[in-house]
Design a protein around this motif. Structure first.
Motif, PDB file in Angstrom:
ATOM      1  N   ASP A   1      70.213 -29.664 -87.720  1.00 51.49           N
ATOM      2  CA  ASP A   1      69.996 -30.503 -86.543  1.00 51.49           C
ATOM      3  C   ASP A   1      68.673 -31.249 -86.661  1.00 51.49           C
ATOM      4  OD1 ASP A   1      72.334 -29.554 -85.595  1.00 51.49           O
ATOM      5  OD2 ASP A   1      71.443 -28.092 -84.221  1.00 51.49           O
ATOM      6  N   LEU A   2      67.672 -30.556 -87.173  1.00 50.92           N
ATOM      7  CA  LEU A   2      66.365 -31.203 -87.336  1.00 50.92           C
ATOM      8  C   LEU A   2      66.448 -32.248 -88.439  1.00 50.92           C
ATOM      9  CD1 LEU A   2      63.321 -31.211 -86.572  1.00 50.92           C
ATOM     10  CD2 LEU A   2      62.975 -29.690 -88.502  1.00 50.92           C
ATOM     11  N   ILE A   3      67.052 -31.874 -89.557  1.00 51.67           N
ATOM     12  CA  ILE A   3      67.116 -32.805 -90.685  1.00 51.67           C
ATOM     13  C   ILE A   3      67.891 -34.059 -90.300  1.00 51.67           C
ATOM     14  CG2 ILE A   3      68.124 -33.099 -92.972  1.00 51.67           C
ATOM     15  CD1 ILE A   3      67.238 -30.198 -93.537  1.00 51.67           C
ATOM     16  N   GLU A   4      68.984 -33.877 -89.583  1.00 48.93           N
ATOM     17  CA  GLU A   4      69.785 -35.046 -89.235  1.00 48.93           C
ATOM     18  C   GLU A   4      69.131 -35.902 -88.156  1.00 48.93           C
ATOM     19  OE1 GLU A   4      73.813 -33.716 -88.677  1.00 48.93           O
ATOM     20  OE2 GLU A   4      73.769 -32.758 -90.645  1.00 48.93           O
ATOM     21  N   SER A   5      68.167 -35.354 -87.449  1.00 47.42           N
ATOM     22  CA  SER A   5      67.486 -36.188 -86.458  1.00 47.42           C
ATOM     23  C   SER A   5      66.593 -37.217 -87.146  1.00 47.42           C
ATOM     24  CB  SER A   5      66.693 -35.332 -85.476  1.00 47.42           C
ATOM     25  OG  SER A   5      65.661 -34.671 -86.145  1.00 47.42           O
ATOM     26  N   PHE A   6      66.460 -37.130 -88.462  1.00 43.34           N
ATOM     27  CA  PHE A   6      65.742 -38.153 -89.215  1.00 43.34           C
ATOM     28  C   PHE A   6      66.307 -39.536 -88.919  1.00 43.34           C
ATOM     29  CE2 PHE A   6      65.673 -40.853 -93.014  1.00 43.34           C
ATOM     30  CZ  PHE A   6      64.300 -40.968 -93.209  1.00 43.34           C
ATOM     31  N   LEU A   7      67.639 -39.586 -88.800  1.00 43.88           N
ATOM     32  CA  LEU A   7      68.287 -40.887 -88.616  1.00 43.88           C
ATOM     33  C   LEU A   7      67.947 -41.530 -87.276  1.00 43.88           C
ATOM     34  CD1 LEU A   7      71.765 -39.954 -90.060  1.00 43.88           C
ATOM     35  CD2 LEU A   7      69.942 -41.228 -91.170  1.00 43.88           C
ATOM     36  N   ASP A   8      67.462 -40.751 -86.328  1.00 43.65           N
ATOM     37  CA  ASP A   8      67.140 -41.309 -85.012  1.00 43.65           C
ATOM     38  C   ASP A   8      65.703 -41.781 -84.931  1.00 43.65           C
ATOM     39  OD1 ASP A   8      69.617 -40.315 -84.510  1.00 43.65           O
ATOM     40  OD2 ASP A   8      68.862 -38.460 -83.619  1.00 43.65           O
TER      41      ASP A   8
END
Lengths: 450, 1054
Positions: B1016-1023
């Motif tokens: 969840d943290l890693i994918e929040s990179f895209l935001d």
């Protein structure tokens, strides 16, 4: 059980209350284990028992024949009775044959709290020895001025490695494993010290119970003791009703300045903005009994030396702090058990049912926090009392002679007891036998002392 | 296999645990704030309903949530405390629409035992202090200073040992709490204390009340002018204050939640354990309470929280069923209920069991969960992507474009579907029988390819062909006006909305026309340096009929430009780069010919483009088309991997559509097929409706009973569930059933009732050696009220014959059958302390029976069992994981190794031959590894802990499976580096630390997370904004584009 598991699955009961419910349930069914047996190698009475604090796996025992032994309580060494009775033989033992072992009875055997690489024994031969578990060699010796009754290490300590020792001598000594020397001596008791216990809320606070009947609290960073328990000081009328309060407040405010700095509720890491630190500290001291104005000029530590308040009539033989650090249980040669509120130092006046306790020897109490029970060796029987009501809830009949020590493992919900009959008994939650083939095996293993 | 694990949330938590209402985002706006385990959602109350504003993760399980307003403030602050003893005070920042942290801290204590009943966090109504009850026997006070800042906390000793509830009383000079507690003898009382801030102690309060209802569990403080407190019991409700005591009896019920209706506190909504909603009224004469009245309003989901919003609108938050927005009517409906459900919010929880199946046999897994509890029990089918429910289809080859048209401007439905081919245009229309048939629009040129069609104001239609623009009346269908391209030039691309049309001809000519009533007027003409590849003037902003901006894509220099309308002045130009040609533009989206999609933030007033992002949707050219569904606009990207693009929570989300390849799509909302889409794919024209737009699609099968275990049998195409039905009568008797369901229709097709007191504990579909049949095996337990632990159970073996469950064999057991596994053609059961292996034996008379072969003792309770080959992995009630092995020659099961930690297990699974995954009681995950190469017995006998992680959710079940078709390989070392950089850049809400949140934590110890990555943290990179992305790119030494690409690949995992 299935119902609780179902309730936990759907979030109806919280996981922590699930586990405490099951633990309490199991603890209320403790009985002499029908499937676990510790084979004691000792040829003298067992004086001390402790399971290591890190893994909850290794039981250390110390006995009057100057021997100490370690058992793996998780993994049996062999099975008997069709594989149903797990035998736990000792992994090793050290005794008089060991070149550097103790000469006389071992009164206290404890694990180094950080790992199982070291353990500490105290003996009537005036020595405290620190052992390397793997090599079973003595790595350190402390010569004490008299018979050693009890040695303890703080389970919380991160900044010191001190063994606190109660001996025949009036002074309590702190032995530093890091340096191999005595760190301090704590003076105040007027007789030998049989019971010593570290606080479970502060690594600096030490509690000692002497043969003079006094229970003293020490902050090892400061001189003198900061609290002496007084059996006549109770919490009755502690919180005055609204109308009466203004008068009462004045008294407590002035008192709170008297003995200032020491407290059990030590503020911990400074980054914790709302740590309870000062609050507890001040309210703790706020209720210390008032001293006369003449005494107030003395150094607060020195002042307490003159305090001759007693906690028991006769010697204090056992001490145990509750896991939450809020209460202290004491046992005395007056055959009384007392519950103390640690914050205020008050005797809670819980009336523990009459018991007969050993008077000449230190006893080792155990507490089960989940069920709020204290396990007390009462001659040949171990009794469990409810901490809040003082009512006896369970009695464990099994030993032939007086019981000296007990240890409760919360992780396994098992009670280990050792006594003058040289036995170490395991008391575990009764397990219904489910095997199809094993009917009839277990009858003869039942409570055989009655 | 790697020891690393990547943990990511496929579906955010939906269980509503707390909610509150207040003026949080502005003094005028009323907000509903909802806590869902580890997230908070803030929404705004509008005329249209609840409008989501913000949805953020909290690095902690939310234990308490309160709104409060310090002195001198015009809007509320939000106070949150977490189960790991962090607290924070949050404030809304109107400028950035984000949360700012006013205060944060740690309130853990070394002394004290955590309360069994959960934490209590309350705020004095006059904002003098925050009160917390976190540990037995302690009440923590955090005082406010005059400026509303928090001061240092202190503890007060609370002598009541079993505290059930604490609330602050209103209208007291000194802050006063009321404590509901249970004494040694199980009697319940209330007591009041004044908090003396200076003395840091309690003073006995103004009143107390002894010996209340034995089920009293909840306190409701009553605001001025009445003051006092309501004590809600199971059989009585009591109003209590210093000078009044009123009580009324109620029907036995357990009140779970309350909501205050009026500011003066005279009416309250109470929600009970059966989902009944009551209204409690305090009758009073001026300030003197005269009595209590209670009235049943109706039924809702079983409420965990109730928030009265405004004007009879109420939010019902539920942990056991869907949350609801309801309206309380003044008059009852036909069924006598005052409750009208306006909206429901899906809740998957509590998921007590699930199975992964591939019902459509497409290689894409679906999850079928046992969700909800009691009457709100249901099955939920969760699958990835958006489904198209086909309504009609026609075979049509070579479609080049499609548009839907209405027969008049005011008509709510579309009538015509214009389908364009290479050299002709066909028009389909709904006839009176609601059948799609070919028709003619006289004014349209049907001999050539149509470039564009649109509805136009004044009941007109427009058709653009390569030579002309034709304006046609939608009523008479006659040609009214025509604009022809200058000779020598043909129209290449065109776009229009209801009032405007923009077209481009060869040679870079851009022509802007406006529609009049029956007229086409050329307004502006511009010459650009290159040929134009695509155009868009979709109206955005206030006016739904015309646009102030035009987006134009260019060949040659590969740029996108924003022009103002009607003057055609250039506002912005953005180079897209690369050798790819922009094909199609919809406001801020820009699709490229190679399947990439660029998106920009478009500033509506200035027309500037910012925040460029690039994603890859497929490999073929994409065509974009907007459509609306459920009142919001989405974009359909047709390509080899059709995708729906939508915005949620201020970011663009991409959802796969479960179709193979789509060349064109247009919305087609006809009377017969409302809210449908026309989709051109692989030589076929399909009309169908689209699922709700969300990433995971959830279908609900309400059961009205509580499903506890589920399993699927492929051969009979059925599901079997163990469920329990609570009798509606008050005596709470339960019936336990084994149900057989069709895996397509989800209808119950057969039911096997269990005995009284018999519970279904486990279910399995398996086959045995020497037998071709496939069976359902069910493990049960007899749960007798007087027994602590079941001592009797059964294993039932069923076969499905003619859609019926036929009992083939049964075997009695000496305990509850907690788990069943197929094992080497035999059946492995976990029965209380024991693992037992059963053979499937043929008797002489041809019938079959289970015969016990061997077993293994030595567990406290063997609750969870998984097998692989000859290995058996057991998750014990309190003794972590042990590994057993079955020895064929000896026919015996032996222990091989175990983990000596004291973990209370809640699920286990085998990840591979050597690594096993466990979930435990304190919301942690851990992995252990078999150490077969150990040199000593001790080493070999110990399962080594290799990974630890705090998930923050209670895991009931692990299953292998995937919601998507493929999963990418990952470079975990790189991801860990990325994760630690992200930790530095992304600040947790309330200043909470991600590192601390994910650290393994139980009663005994806390340890840093290891070998687990937080997806969840890693994918929040895209935001993140471009600036922050660059910061991270620098830290990990990988370009932003490469990083985005790699993280996007990970998002495809779910």
């Amino acid at each position: 059980m299935w119902k609780e598991i179902g309730d936990r699955e759907m979030g109806k009961i919280r996981p922590n209350s699930f586990s405490s419910q099951i633990k309490s349930n199991r603890i209320s069914n403790l009985q002499l284990s029908n499937n676990k047996d510790i084979v004691s190698p000792h040829r003298g009475s067992i004086n001390s028992l402790q399971v290591d604090l890190t893994e909850g796996r290794y039981l250390l025992s110390g006995a009057s024949d100057a021997s100490a032994a370690v058992y793996d309580i998780q993994r049996p060494t062999n099975y008997e009775g069709n594989g149903l009775i797990a035998k736990h033989k000792c992994l090793f033992s050290v005794d008089k044959q060991h070149g550097k072992g103790h000469k006389y009875a071992i009164s206290s055997a404890i694990w180094y709290p950080v790992d199982t690489g070291l353990f500490v024994t105290g003996s009537y031969d005036h020595y405290i020895k620190v052992w390397d578990t793997n090599s079973t060699q003595v790595v350190m010796n402390f010569k004490m001025p008299g018979k050693v009754y009890r040695t303890v290490m703080s389970p919380l300590a991160t900044s010191h490695m001190l063994i606190a020792a109660g001996t025949e001598d009036v002074q309590v000594r702190l032995c530093d494993i890091a340096s191999g020397a005595f760190a301090h001596t704590l003076s105040g008791h007027r007789d030998g010290v049989m019971a010593v216990e570290w606080s479970t809320s502060s690594e600096w606070a030490l509690i000692t119970g002497g043969c003079d009947g006094a229970i003293r609290f020490w902050d090892i960073r400061r001189a003198g003791c900061f609290l002496v328990l007084d059996q006549s000081q109770s919490q009755l009328g502690w919180r005055p009703p609204v109308l009466a309060r203004s008068a009462a407040n004045k008294v407590s405010v002035s008192k709170s300045l008297s003995a200032g700095q020491n407290s059990l509720g030590k503020p911990r890491a400074p980054q914790k903005k709302y740590a309870n630190g000062h609050g507890v500290k001040q309210s703790t001291i706020g209720r210390v009994p008032a001293k006369s104005s003449a005494r107030q000029r003395l150094h607060p530590g020195m002042l307490s030396i003159q305090d001759r308040a007693t906690a028991h009539y006769g010697a204090v033989t056992g001490l145990k702090v509750t896991d939450d650090g809020m209460y202290l249980l004491s046992a005395g040669s007056d055959s009384r058990i007392k519950l103390w509120d640690l914050e205020s130092g008050y005797n809670t006046l819980v009336n523990f049912e009459m018991v007969r306790l050993q008077t000449s020897k230190a006893i080792q109490l155990a507490i089960s926090q989940e069920t709020a029970q204290v396990f007390v060796p009462c001659m040949t029987v171990v009794k469990a009392f409810d901490i809040w009501s003082g009512k006896m809830s369970l009695a464990f009949h099994g030993h032939y002679e007086s019981v000296n020590c007990c240890w409760f493992s919360s992780q396994d919900q098992e009670l280990y007891t050792g006594g003058n009959d040289r036995q170490i008994l395991v008391w575990s939650p009764c397990e219904p036998i489910t095997d199809d083939m094993d009917a009839g095996h277990t009858k003869d293993q039942d409570n055989w002392s009655d | 296999m790697s020891v690393w694990n990547y943990v990511v949330t496929a579906h955010k938590p939906t269980n509503v645990t707390h909610s509150c209402v207040g003026n949080f985002t502005s003094p005028q706006e009323l907000n509903l704030i909802v806590a869902k385990c580890t997230r908070i959602e803030i929404s705004l109350l509008t005329q249209q309903g609840l409008q989501p504003m913000l949805d953020v993760p909290i690095y902690g399980r939310i234990a308490t949530l309160e709104l409060f307003r310090p002195h001198g403030e015009t809007q509320d602050f939000l106070f949150i405390s977490t189960e790991r003893y962090k607290l924070c005070v949050l404030q809304w920042d109107a400028e950035t629409s984000e949360l700012i942290t006013r205060a944060m801290g740690d309130v853990s204590d070394r002394i004290g035992r955590p309360t069994d009943n959960g934490q209590i966090g309350i705020i004095d109504p006059d904002c003098r202090l925050i009160g917390l009850h976190l540990y037995d026997g302690l009440f923590k006070v955090i005082p406010f200073d005059n400026r509303g800042q928090l001061k240092e906390a202190f503890n007060i000793r609370l002598e009541e040992l079993q505290v059930l509830d604490i609330k602050f009383l209103y209208g007291c000079l000194k802050p006063t709490i009321v404590v509901l507690y249970q004494d040694n003898k199980d009697a319940r009382h209330v007591k009041t204390y004044e908090v003396a801030l200076k003395e840091k102690d309690f003073v006995e309060g103004p009143w107390s009340q002894n010996n209340l209802d034995n089920g009293a569990d909840l306190l409701i403080p009553v605001p001025p002018p009445l003051c006092g407190v309501l004590i809600i019991g199971e059989e009585t409700i009591v109003y209590c204050s210093a000078n009044a005591f009123k009580a009324i009896p109620i029907k036995p019920s357990i009140t779970k939640a309350y909501g205050r209706v009026d500011a003066d506190g005279s009416r309250y909504l109470l929600g009970d354990h059966a989902g009944l909603l009551h209204l409690l009224v305090i009758t009073h004469e001026k300030e003197k309470v005269t009595g209590l009245k209670i009235e049943l309003l109706g039924e809702t989901s079983i409420a965990s929280t109730i928030s009265y919003l405004d004007n009879a609108f109420v939010f019902i938050g539920s942990s056991y069923g869907d949350s609801q927005l309801i309206k309380l009517n003044l008059q009852p409906d036909a069924k006598g209920s005052f409750v009208e459900v306006l909206d429901t919010y899906v809740n998957l929880g509590p998921i007590v069991d699930f199975c992964v199946v591939d019902l459509e046999r497409q290689g894409q897994g679906q999850v079928v969960t046992c969700s909800g509890a009691y009457k709100d029990g249901s099955l939920r089918i969760v699958r990835n992507g958006i489904g198209i429910n086909e309504q009609a289809s026609v075979e049509l080859q070579g479609i080049k474009g499609m548009w839907s048209l209405r027969s008049s401007t005011d008509d709510p439905f579309d009538t015509f579907l214009v389908v364009s081919f290479i050299s002709e245009t066909r028009i389909l229309a709904m006839n009176l029988e609601d059948v799609l048939e070919e028709t003619e629009i006289d004014g349209f040129n049907s001999q050539v390819q149509t470039l564009f069609c649109h509805d136009v104001v004044y009941n007109q239609l427009v058709q653009v062909t390569s030579s002309s623009v034709r304006l046609v009346s939608s009523i008479s269908r006659e040609l009214w006006d025509e604009w022809s391209a200058p000779s020598g030039y043909s129209i290449n691309v065109a776009t229009a909305n209801a009032t405007q049309i923009l077209l481009a001809t060869g040679g870079g000519h851009l022509v802007y026309l406006e529609f009049g009533d029956g007229k086409l007027a050329e307004v502006k003409h511009a010459q650009l340096e290159y040929e134009i590849s695509c155009l868009d003037i979709n109206p955005i902003g206030e006016n739904p009929n015309s646009s102030q901006l035009a987006a134009i894509g260019m060949w040659t220099d590969i740029s996108v430009r924003i022009f103002s309308l009607p003057h055609l002045n250039l506002i912005t130009k953005e180079q897209l780069g690369g050798e790819i040609i922009p094909r199609s533009i919809s406001y801020l989206l820009c699709a490229l010919g190679d399947g990439h999609l660029l998106n920009f933030q478009l500033n509506l007033s200035s027309g500037e483009l910012t925040d460029r992002k690039k994603v890859s949707l497929g490999t073929q050219p994409i065509t974009l088309r907007t459509f609306s569904s459920k009142n919001s606009t989405h974009v359909f990207a047709a390509s080899d991997r059709p995708t729906v693009i939508y915005s949620s929570n201020k970011k663009l989300l991409y959802s796969n559509v479960n179709l193979k390849e789509v060349s064109h799509m247009c919305p087609f909302n006809s009377a017969a097929f409302p809210d449908s889409l026309a989709i051109a794919k692989e030589g076929e024209l399909t009309i169908g409706t689209i699922d709700d737009i969300q990433k995971l699609h959830i279908r609900t099968i309400p059961l009205g009973e509580h499903a506890r275990r589920i399993c699927h049998q492929e051969q009979s195409r059925t599901f079997a569930i163990c469920s329990l039905k609570t009798q509606s009568s008050a005596d709470e008797s339960e019936m336990h059933l084994i149900r057989l369901m069709d895996d397509q229709t989800f209808d119950f097709i057969s039911t096997y009732p269990l005995d009284t007191f018999e519970y279904g504990c486990s279910i399995l579909s398996c086959s045995f050696s020497d037998d071709t049949n496939v069976y359902y095996c069910v493990g049960t337990a007899y749960v007798l009220p007087e027994e602590n632990e079941p001592t009797k159970g059964r294993i039932l073996v069923f076969v499905v014959e003619d859609g019926k469950l036929q009992l083939i064999a049964e075997k009695e057991t000496k305990g509850a059958v907690y788990s069943l596994n197929a094992f080497n053609g035999k059946l492995l059961a976990a029965i209380n302390q024991k693992i037992q292996l059963y053979k499937w034996m043929l008797r002489e008379d041809g019938t079959r029976e289970l015969q016990s072969e061997c077993g293994h003792h030595g567990h406290i309770l063997a609750l969870y069992v998984q097998t692989r080959g000859d290995f058996i992995v057991v998750g014990d009630l309190m003794k972590s994981i042990s590994l057993l092995i079955y020895k064929h020659e000896e026919g015996a099961i032996e222990e091989r190794a175990r983990d000596y930690n004291a973990n209370w297990m809640s699920a286990v699974e085998i990840l591979d031959d050597d690594i096993y995954l466990g979930a435990e009681n304190n919301f942690n995950l851990f992995t252990v590894r078999k150490n077969s190469e150990g040199t000593t017995d001790e080493e070999r006998g110990r399962l080594e802990v290799v990974g630890e992680y705090h998930l923050g959710e209670f895991v009931n079940r692990f299953r292998h499976g995937s919601l998507v078709m493929r999963s990418p390989d990952s470079d975990y070392i790189f991801l860990e580096k990325l994760q630690s950089s992200l930790r530095k850049v992304i600040k947790g809400v309330g200043g909470l630390s991600h590192e601390q949140w994910r650290s393994f934590n139980n009663e005994k110890r806390t340890a840093e997370a290891k070998n687990f990555l937080d997806g969840d943290l890693i994918e929040s990179f895209l935001d993140l904004s471009r600036g922050k992305m660059e910061e991270i790119s620098k830290a990990v030494n990988v370009s932003v584009e490469e990083l985005s690409k790699r993280v996007e690949e990970l998002t495809r995992l779910h």
